[in-house]
Structure formats: C-alpha cells, structure tokens
Design an enzyme around this catalytic site. Structure first.
Site, PDB file in Angstrom:
ATOM      1  N   GLY A 115      -0.104  -2.393  -5.000  1.00  0.00           N
ATOM      2  CA  GLY A 115      -0.950  -3.521  -4.624  1.00  0.00           C
ATOM      3  C   GLY A 115      -1.252  -4.448  -5.780  1.00  0.00           C
ATOM      4  O   GLY A 115      -0.485  -4.566  -6.736  1.00  0.00           O
ATOM      5  N   SER A 116      -2.433  -5.056  -5.703  1.00  0.00           N
ATOM      6  CA  SER A 116      -2.741  -6.203  -6.572  1.00  0.00           C
ATOM      7  C   SER A 116      -2.793  -5.875  -8.058  1.00  0.00           C
ATOM      8  O   SER A 116      -2.856  -6.784  -8.867  1.00  0.00           O
ATOM      9  CB  SER A 116      -4.076  -6.804  -6.162  1.00  0.00           C
ATOM     10  OG  SER A 116      -4.027  -7.155  -4.812  1.00  0.00           O
TER      11      SER A 116
END
Lengths: 592, 140
Positions: free
Chosen positions: A303-304
């Site tokens: 993810g981020s």
C-alpha cells in the site's frame, strides 16, 4: 653379629695346603699370603677379579635400570601423567553439549542444549509386558498404555519409550525397579525465552537437527562444528515489540501482525516479530498459520508506504524538486480502472502534499512522468524485485508484474500490483533515511569493524529530503498518531486492500506504518503491519493505518527508544508543556 | 678391626640404603596414587560444575525473560517505564547561578503550586508563579 663376623674371619682365614705350617700365628699370616701370590697364580686371580668387576658392573647397570624403571612406574605412572599433561595442557576443553547455543546481541541465551535422558526398553529382558506397562504408565501418564504394552511386548532389543525425562521422572522410573527398562543420555534443545523470538530461531526435530529458522540456516555450524551463533536481535527490544504488537492485535481484533526493528547504520535486525507465533519446543504441534513467518516469507501488497519509494524515485530519477507538483483534482482513468484518493483534496498538489495527504492520483501522475523502466530499475536497485536476502530459509520472493505495463507503473506508485515481504520494505526505506546507503539486512551480530560499507542507491540530498517529508507526514499528515513527544519520528502510513481471489475486498485491510527515528539523524527503522484489524468506536470505526498501525509504531518507539539509548530532544519536549496545560484546562473545564 | 667392619659394614649400609630407597619409593607411590585419585576427583567435579554452569546459564536466561521481569517489576516495584521528559544528559543541565555581590532582588514569596480540583486523586498541578518552591526552602 659383628662379633660373629669377626670370629669367622679369624677362623676362616684362607691358606693354601701346607701354608698353615709356616703361618702359626696371626701376625705372620698376611706376609705368608703375599709370599704365596706370585707369578701365574697372581695373574689368574687378577683375571678373576677383572671378570668379577665386569659382572658386578653389568649387574649394577641392570639394577640401575630396574631402579629407574621402578621410580618411573611408581612415582610417574610410566609416563602416563606426562602424556596427559602434554595432551591436556593445550587441548581445548570438551564442550558440555553437542549443539552450539544461539545468543542475542548481548550474549543472552536464546537456544541451548540441556542434558537429559531417554527411556528405552530392551523387550527381550521384560518379564511381563502387561504388568511393566501398567506400572510404567502410572509414573509417566503421558504414555498411552497400549503403546507401552506393544513396545514392551515387541521383542526388540531397543525401542524408545519416552524421550527427555526430567530427573524426577528418571528417579521414579528407577524406583519401579523393572527389568528391561534403561536410560540413555541425551540432549534436548531448550528455548528459555519461549515463543519470544520463535520465527527467527525456528525449531529443531527430536534429533536436534534444525528444521526452520536460524536453527536450519546454521545447522552445520551449530551441530557439526558445535559453535554458537550470535544474532543481531536484542531480546529486550524483541520483547517490547512483541508485547506492543500483541496488544495491538488483540485490541484491533486483527487476525495477524508483523513488526520489524532494524538499525539503519548497519542493517542489523534488532527485533522481528510475526504473530500468531508458536513455541519452538512444540513446533510439530503448532498450527500452519502460526509457523508462517509474515515478516520475511509472506509477500503482501504494502500500500501507500510505497509512496515513499515513489517520491524518492521522483526526486532521484525524475529530476523533480519539492516545489514541483501534479494535478490531483480529478480521478485518473486508465486501462479500465479509476484511481481515486482516499482523502481527496481535488486540487493541484505539490510533492510534499502528495505524500502528506497520501494522494494516489498525484503519486500515479508522478510515476507516469518518470516512466515505467526507470521505476522498475529504481525498485530493483532497492532490492524489491529480487528474493529477500536474509539468513533464514523462510525468505519470500516478490510477486512482480511481467510485463511491466503503464497500469502497473500507476498501481505500483501507491503500493498495489507488487507484493513484497515487510522486510523488503524495511530494506528499501533504510537507504532513504540513512543518507542513501543500502546494506543487506542481517540477523547476525555485526561488530562495528565488520559493518558492510554499503552500496549507494540514492543521493544524500534525496535522503535528506525524504527525512523531512517523513517528519511532515507525522506532524501534519496521516501519521499523527505515531508521534511520541521527544523522539522525532518520521514515517508513512499505508493501508492496502487485501487481494481475495482475483479482486480486492474493501473491508479486508492490511494497514502498515513504517517509521524512522530520530528523524534528524535516523538510527532505527520500525515497521508494523496488522492483518484485517477492525474499526473501533475510539478510532471512529476507521481501520486504516493512521488509526492502528501508526499508534502501534509510536508505542513501540516509546518503549524501545530508552532501551536503545536514543536521547529525546529538548526542543521537542518544550511543546510538551503546552500539551500538559491543555490537558489541565480540559480537566478544569470538566469540573466546572 | 675397623677395616673389617667397613668391609662387612659396606653390605649392611647398602642393604639399609636399598631398604630406605624401597620404602621411600613405596611411600612416594602411595602419595602419587592418592594425588591421582584426588586429581580424578577434581576433574570429575570440574566436569560436573561445567555441566551445572551450562544448565544454570540456561536457567538464568529463563529467569530473565523480559516478560517475566516486567510482571515482577509491575507487581512488586513502583517503577514505570522512563518517559522521554525524564531523560537528559549531564551537559544539558544548567550551571548553578553564580552568587553575585549585588543584593538579591526581592522575590515574591513562594506559593505552593496551584492544584485544580483539590481533594481528587488525579489532580493535575498547574505551574504556579513560582514553581521552584523546593529550592527556596533550601535557601531559607
């Protein structure tokens, strides 16, 4: 006695026949002898004397040899003592056990062998298998009666009844006085810290051969060479991380979690926790899920947190500056997908804003501006496209798109479409904060002189910019809950949607937070990730990283920073007073 | 007479010497045997102790499990983890103010820190005008 000798001498004076006539008294006897010892006779006597002397000499020599040998045998034990002295002086002392210890960086024992005994039966000597079995299972209730009876009646001369008896059990079996039962000295692998470092240590089988973790990776060194292995783990840090992560997993009702603490200056891993875990002594009974090492073997879309890498890519390879930015006012449509923002700002965002607000659109546009091949090369340089290099057999291999299409470039910019192990991410973020040097992560203790010089992957300037940006994420962005006053923490949140089948499930999240502290001169990188945590009323039912993984990392840092000797900064503490006053005012308001 | 004694006594002297040497040798042998036994005993004890040390080291590690110590400390001691504001270095501490010849400025009388909601256990002290009450008391 002397008188006797004397008289015999007088009486037995030797005279040749007829000579006694000429020697009537003592006074003349000597002369008479002298007179008679003339010529041939004298020569014969000389020869006799000479022979006698030689014989006496030979005998004397023989007696000397015997005497020396006697002293040698009696006093010196025939050279045995000397031989032992010569052998025992220089030879190393024999090891107590047959397998080396595993130690932590401070020399604390994490795994060692202890001497025990195994109980075996010589079935040919057993008188009555039924009675023997019945009495034996009374003392050792964990052996089923049927098994014991079958073994005792088998007729084999050697069959194990039970391994690793305690001294008490051994005594009890001895007291039974049953024929056919006997003990064999053995050793048992013991893990004094239990499950604390289970996934690092691994486990051994009943014959003390490594079957997982460090035990397997260093099986030859521990077993055949019988040398100890000193790990980079610090058991105190490991405990703090394990403790905090367990609490987080419980509190957010997550199904699993993983956390890593690494030293950015050496690449040493100080703590590596994967939950659920197992007791290394009971590896065989542990569930498959518990044995799975999520920190080094499991590959996940992170993810981020990948936006850190994406930002570094833009600064390092794309030639962008912090004042540059991208339009994030509209969702990005590409290859049938629509990329949206979780916290939409709907405007032009500068590079720091893209990171602080965790904008997917901005990250995607940034990655597209740099281009797929450069992105792939950059990630490869950070080690994200090759199998994890770590001293564990459980090393995961990343899942990388092939071919690398533009849509992959877009999704990888915010950490989807590429699956790596959590340790991969730690390895990749380390050079972003430590001045640009990448060192292979290691579980072995590195003395200061043996530290890898490192390989430059990003410039000093990029690294300095990344440190500032990571601090801003914590002060102004999604990572506020990670902040610990005094320890300047910088980090990045990441909330990945888990891949279920062929699609993503929105409710199944995998939030993670990666942090470095103290951010002005980073010493340690901390990563924590939770698997499917649930939203709680106190997190406003959010289950994103800012609400669970970030405070977990903050709690870990608050626990481990004093242990690791990281000094809190004074200016950061000045703000502390404001917070206290605010708290006081709030308390005052409550009483009014 | 003396000469004969010497001739005869030579054997006697030798016999006595041999006897003494043999006795000495046997005594030595027993002494050596005793020492050998003692050495074997010491070596065995060494081996036992080495094994005991090995086991005790494992036990030390077991007893020093951080989790166990944490439980013990929280049960029996009033210690809490060190918070960042309690950590500093010697160099960061200010020097003691130098005593000056000028007359000291008269300071307002020290007041105890104001305490909000008095009587409650978790009252939070708010810094009063003069928080260094302890230092003042020392000067008086």
């Amino acid at each position: 006695m002397l008188d006797l000798l004397h008289s015999r001498r007088q009486r037995g004076a030797f005279l040749y026949p007829g000579a006694e006539i000429r020697a009537p008294d003592d006074a003349r006897r000597g002369r008479a002898e002298r007179v008679s010892m003339e010529g041939q006779i004298k020569a014969a006597v000389e020869v006799g004397r000479f022979r006698l002397a030689i014989t006496a000499g030979v005998f004397a020599l023989a007696f000397c040899v015997i005497a020396v040998r006697l002293v040698d045998l009696m006093a010196l034990n025939g050279g045995e003592a000397a031989a032992r002295m010569a052998a025992g002086g220089g030879a190393p002392v024999e090891a107590v056990v047959q397998r080396g210890d595993i130690l932590d960086r401070n020399g604390e024992i994490l795994a060692t062998n202890l001497p025990t005994v195994n109980l075996y039966a010589d079935a040919t000597k057993v008188l009555d298998p039924d009675e023997t079995a019945a009495r034996l299972v009374k003392v050792l209730p964990d052996i089923p009666f049927e098994t014991a009876r079958r073994k005792l009646a088998s007729g084999l001369t050697f069959t194990y009844l039970r391994r690793n008896l305690t001294p008490l059990e051994m005594d009890q079996v001895n007291r039974l006085g049953l024929p056919g039962l006997d003990f064999e000295p053995a050793e048992r692998r013991v893990y004094p810290h239990g499950r604390l470092a289970a996934h690092v240590l691994g486990a051994t089988d009943v014959d003390n051969r490594g079957i997982a973790g460090i035990e397997r990776a260093f099986d030859a060194r521990l077993g055949e060479d019988n040398r100890s292995v000193r790990l980079s783990l610090d058991i105190r840090v490991q405990h703090a991380v394990h403790d905090v992560l367990s609490q987080a997993v419980d509190r957010f009702r997550a199904i699993a979690g993983a956390a890593v603490v690494a030293d950015v200056r050496t690449g040493e891993i100080l703590a590596l926790v994967s939950l659920p875990d197992y007791d290394p002594a009971g590896y065989g009974q542990a569930a498959k899920d518990a044995r799975f090492n999520r920190a080094t073997l499991g590959v996940f879309e992170m993810g981020s947190t990948f936006k850190l890498l994406n930002t570094a890519l833009g600064l390092e390879e794309g030639g962008l500056r912090l004042s540059d930015g991208f339009d994030a006012s509209e969702p990005l449509r590409m290859a049938g997908y629509t990329i949206r923002d979780y916290h939409p700002e709907n405007r032009w965002l500068s590079i720091p804003e893209i990171l602080v607000h965790s904008s997917n659109i901005g990250s995607a546009r940034l990655a597209l501006s740099v281009g797929g091949p450069a992105q792939k090369a950059f990630l490869d340089r950070l080690g994200l496209l090759s199998p994890l290099s770590i001293e564990l057999p459980e090393a995961g291999e990343p899942l990388v798109p092939d071919p690398w299409r533009p849509i992959n470039t877009v999704t990888i910019s915010y950490g989807h479409g590429i699956a790596v192990t959590p340790l991969h991410l730690v390895n990749a973020v380390t050079p972003l904060v430590n001045g640009g040097l990448s060192r292979p992560a290691t579980l072995l203790h590195r003395p200061p002189e043996a530290v890898d010089p490192g390989r430059r992957v990003v410039s000093e300037r990029t690294s300095a910019a990344m440190r500032d940006l990571m601090r801003r994420v914590v002060t102004d962005g999604t990572g506020r809950n990670a902040d610990v006053p005094g320890y300047r923490i910088g980090g990045k949140t990441g909330t990945a949607e888990k891949v279920v089948g062929r699609g993503y499930r929105e409710k199944a999240l995998m939030p993670s937070f990666i942090a470095a502290f103290p951010i002005d001169a980073p010493q340690y990188v901390v990563l924590a990730t939770l698997d499917e945590p649930q939203g709680l009323p106190e997190t406003h039912n959010f289950a994103t990283a800012g609400w669970n993984a970030a405070p977990t990392v903050g709690a870990i840092i608050a626990r481990i920073a004093p242990l690791l000797g990281v000094m809190p900064s004074l200016e950061a503490m000045a703000n502390q007073e404001d917070i206290r006053l605010v708290a006081a005012r709030r308390a005052a308001g409550a009483t009014e | 007479m003396i000469r004969m004694l010497m001739r005869g006594g030579g054997a006697v002297v030798w016999a006595v010497l041999a006897l003494v040497a043999a006795t000495g040798l046997f005594l030595l042998k027993y002494e050596v045997q005793a020492l050998e036994t003692e050495l074997a005993g010491i070596e065995q004890a060494n081996e036992r102790h080495r094994e005991a040390i090995h086991v005790l080291r494992a036990e030390w590690s077991y007893m020093n499990q951080p989790g166990r110590l944490q439980t013990l400390a929280s049960d029996h001691l009033d210690l809490v983890p060190v918070s960042p504001e309690r950590v500093t270095v010697i160099d960061a501490l200010p020097f003691r103010p130098r005593a000056s010849a000028e007359p000291q400025r008269t300071e307002p009388p020290a007041r105890p820190p104001r305490v909000l909601n008095p009587g409650e256990a978790d009252a939070i002290p708010v810094p009063g005008r003069k928080p260094t009450i302890v230092a003042d008391m020392g000067r008086r």
